[in-house]
Scaffold this motif. Structure first.
Motif, mmCIF file in Angstrom:
data_model
loop_
_atom_site.group_PDB
_atom_site.id
_atom_site.type_symbol
_atom_site.label_atom_id
_atom_site.label_comp_id
_atom_site.label_asym_id
_atom_site.label_seq_id
_atom_site.Cartn_x
_atom_site.Cartn_y
_atom_site.Cartn_z
ATOM 1 N N GLU A 1 -44.095 39.268 40.834
ATOM 2 C CA GLU A 1 -43.692 39.188 42.247
ATOM 3 C C GLU A 1 -42.396 38.393 42.288
ATOM 4 N N PRO B 1 -27.978 42.755 57.552
ATOM 5 C CA PRO B 1 -29.336 42.493 57.076
ATOM 6 C C PRO B 1 -30.410 43.162 57.934
ATOM 7 N N LEU B 2 -31.418 43.678 57.283
ATOM 8 C CA LEU B 2 -32.655 44.090 57.940
ATOM 9 C C LEU B 2 -33.766 43.627 57.014
ATOM 10 N N LEU B 3 -34.991 44.006 57.296
ATOM 11 C CA LEU B 3 -36.076 43.599 56.417
ATOM 12 C C LEU B 3 -37.121 44.700 56.356
ATOM 13 N N MET B 4 -37.235 45.276 55.181
ATOM 14 C CA MET B 4 -38.248 46.312 55.000
ATOM 15 C C MET B 4 -39.522 45.658 54.488
ATOM 16 N N PRO B 5 -40.673 46.294 54.757
ATOM 17 C CA PRO B 5 -41.947 45.666 54.366
ATOM 18 C C PRO B 5 -42.140 45.702 52.847
ATOM 19 N N THR B 6 -43.089 44.913 52.373
ATOM 20 C CA THR B 6 -43.366 44.909 50.934
ATOM 21 C C THR B 6 -44.123 46.171 50.523
ATOM 22 N N LEU B 7 -44.964 46.675 51.427
ATOM 23 C CA LEU B 7 -45.762 47.854 51.065
ATOM 24 C C LEU B 7 -45.111 49.133 51.572
ATOM 25 N N TYR C 1 -46.720 48.607 46.192
ATOM 26 C CA TYR C 1 -45.937 47.406 46.470
ATOM 27 C C TYR C 1 -44.526 47.713 45.986
ATOM 28 N N ILE D 1 -33.430 40.926 51.793
ATOM 29 C CA ILE D 1 -33.898 40.024 50.738
ATOM 30 C C ILE D 1 -35.405 39.972 50.930
ATOM 31 N N GLN D 2 -36.121 40.560 50.031
ATOM 32 C CA GLN D 2 -37.561 40.720 50.235
ATOM 33 C C GLN D 2 -38.292 40.615 48.898
ATOM 34 N N TRP D 3 -39.554 40.243 48.953
ATOM 35 C CA TRP D 3 -40.378 40.179 47.757
ATOM 36 C C TRP D 3 -40.675 41.577 47.248
#
Lengths: 446, 446
Positions: free
Chosen positions: A154, A68-74, A106, A135-137
């Motif tokens: 969203e 897992p990592l987390l990329m930004p929404t923008l 977005y 897992i991101q919006w």
């Protein structure tokens, strides 16, 4: 949680705007609140289920060796210009200009960004295989958002990306995702059938969608009824074993199962007539193998053992996390409300005090509440000063799979009642036996 | 996790763009990657710390009786017009127009939305007190994003909102937040000092900021040195007990501690000279009591017991979750890299195999790896075929507080080495003793 201290704004009336059952029950059970078209707040009960669904996804991805990592929404428009998708994506992409007049968007998906992360830090075959996910919006500016979280704008998605040296390794990653997804859905109490699909804007030839059968599904599906009998169950899978993983995929994809997009009437005719089914399904995930589409466009190469530089082989793999809540409810409800599968229920059991303020009933409820907590469980204690009928209606609506009913009459003979939300069947037993039974049930749903 | 299968893109060189130590180490340790000005991807190691910080925040909010929900990242402009802040907020607000020409914005904070949620479902004093919070990505379009996650544009914040019937109850909520925040920061290994602050665009008179002392802090702070000796420790706090909670707040706010915004030179002179300190601090949280500012503007009223309708009393309370990672590193590092406090470390211990491929060393590492996992711990096993110096450098850089070093020489006498990252001290012991020791250390950091 004690209901008197919780925030559970249930609705007595059916909200007019909800056309399908999951949307209606999510609003009525105080799980979500619409803030704009296709944009929702997740109220406490809804968030609890969302987090349980997320946790299952994380655990099964971890088991498959995915990181897992987390990329930004923008994201920047420039990144999408590299793949050529900035102009292709159309009006569903929410485009944004910041105060410095830089073009952002977005993110509706993350193939470009993950390829950028990969190319900036990996350059050798020695660092492969690698599968990263988050897992991101996400945001997709749907023309007509509807059906609550089923087609929101969203929305929460798990999207994973594999990086492999060659086609065989990438197909193994594809298969690994298929198997991990099957287990993910099963843990949520769902039968999700992998069906050959069309690839759409992501690209690639190999792609399967996972569909949950439901009359409100947006896709028409054609399948051999034997496919719904397949279960992964509790088999131990060695995700590094290419042949073992491939064999499971063959088992789950050999029977006919297609969406209307890829349906082949002639092949369907080969299915024995009594097993031919035409129904509707909700898409809850999709996996893609698309090879070097993004790595070539964006210059993501690795050095091979013999010193050549090759574009990395990739695929992407998504699960609609927020949408899954709608799909689960569509597949599991009755006219009184939701029926949560044990794997995703927001609370493990309801404790209903039939006579709040009666010292014996209060003490018994308190003991059961603490007893369940001591077993690592999370009960909802309806300690409101309300009629039994209202308490039962709330428990039924919000769908907790088990209810322990406590009243002065039963306590005289030392019993409480344990009721299954699914079957409606009740059984009398001592408070301690009820705690044991509930703990035992959830031992199978860690 | 085995390092050979992980994604940890450490950098050997100091990145030119990083001006402060936390930014430099987060980039070098492969924790984050910049995707646009002030917008970051959280790489696997960074995400692990972020999740641990988040978990501590959730646990302490839960202990205080506060209830989690999740509001969306996007909000409607109309909602902000109700409070009058849409026009006031200025260029830091990222304004967005969707395909239907509706005006949206990327939420920088959520006072309006939570007030909307409240007014649409709560109307009686019986449902109070209520405190709702979420941990969600926010966006502030900073003119000059800098210092990595310390002043990013897309950032993760915990923001909580209390709803109370009267001023006294709301001040109790304010105090409850102060105490829960003190415990939150302590669990992360931080000394965060509550300082009287100015309220800014949120509004309200009562407000405290929490500042972590660090030479790179953006605020000048003035304080009595005795304030840094105060510790909440492991006292049990009854968050429903107004007097107990208020007493703790008095204890932590009676000594002089102010930011430059509220500094009072005359009052500071009263502090004994040897205890007067002028330093710099990083703001990691802020609490506000603002009464009926939003509830009056937006019509969030409740019926009192005697049938009147009054606007609900509110406050809001924030913790800069993503920024905390920077603050922790600023407060805890040396020239070799990060030194994670046990409460937030991404992995509990490193296992360094000095001779990968040596069958005894490999077997011993494997046994320690599984032994730690069996104790519920999450070790990072450096199983790369690399020199000892490189392995030590990586472990030191990424800041794991404990390292177990395993080599053929030690194994001949049955020992491995347990090293503290903080003190640098090593001790030889059997592999089992090392497992026990590490498990024992983390028993205090659940």
């Amino acid at each position: 949680m004690r209901l008197s201290r919780y925030f559970l704004p249930v609705l007595k009336e059916n909200p007019a705007e909800a056309q399908i059952v999951s949307h209606r029950f999510m609003l009525r059970a105080g799980m979500i609140k619409q803030q704009a078209a296709g944009i929702y707040s997740w109220l406490p009960l809804g968030l609890k289920v969302l987090r349980r669904v997320e946790r299952i996804v994380h655990e099964e991805q971890g088991r498959a060796g995915h990181i897992p990592l987390l990329m930004p929404t923008l994201q920047t428009a420039d990144l999408w210009r590299e793949s050529g998708r900035y102009d292709d994506y159309g009006e569903e992409m929410l485009r944004i200009t910041d105060r410095q007049k830089r073009e952002l968007l977005y993110g509706p998906t993350n193939e470009e960004m993950i390829t950028d992360i990969f190319r900036s830090s990996v350059s050798s075959y020695k660092d492969l295989p690698l599968t990263l996910y988050h897992i991101q919006w996400k945001f997709r500016d749907e023309m007509r958002p509807r059906f609550g979280v089923m087609r929101g704008r969203e929305f929460l998605m798990k999207d994973g990306y594999n990086f492999d040296l060659d086609r065989d390794a990438a197909l193994h990653a594809y298969n690994r995702h298929m198997v991990s997804y099957l287990r993910t859905y099963e843990r949520m109490g769902l039968t999700a059938i992998p069906m050959r699909a069309a690839s759409g804007p992501i690209g690639g030839d190999n792609t399967h969608e996972f569909l949950v059968l439901a009359s409100t599904g947006e896709s028409e599906v054609f399948y051999d009824s034997a496919v719904t009998d397949l279960k992964l169950g509790d088999r131990q899978v060695d995700y590094d074993d290419r042949e073992e993983v491939a064999a499971i995929c063959r088992e789950f994809t050999s029977l006919y199962a297609r969406t209307d997009e890829t349906h082949d009437a002639t092949a369907f005719e080969q299915v024995p007539e009594e097993r031919r089914r035409v129904a509707r399904g909700i898409e809850v995930g999709q996996i893609f193998y698309f090879g070097t589409k993004y790595s070539e466009a964006m210059g993501a190469t690795v050095a091979t053992a013999d010193g050549r530089k090759v574009p990395v082989e990739m695929g992407s793999h998504g699960i609609g996390v927020s949408r899954l809540l709608g799909a689960i409810i569509e597949a599991s409800h009755d006219d009184k409300g939701i029926i949560w599968p044990e794997g995703v229920t927001p609370f493990h059991a309801a404790i209903v005090n039939l006579k709040q303020g009666d010292s014996e009933a209060d003490a018994a409820c308190e003991a059961i509440y603490k007893g369940l907590q001591a077993r690592g469980l999370d009960p909802l204690y309806d300690d409101r000063d309300a009629r039994a009928g209202e308490k039962f209606a709330t428990t039924d609506l919000i769908g907790l799979p088990w209810r322990i009913t406590v009243g002065p009459r039963g306590l005289k003979t030392g019993v409480v009642e344990l009721t299954s939300r699914r079957t409606g069947e009740s059984e009398e037993m001592s408070p301690d036996a009820a705690i044991d039974r509930v703990a035992q049930i959830y031992a199978a749903h860690p």
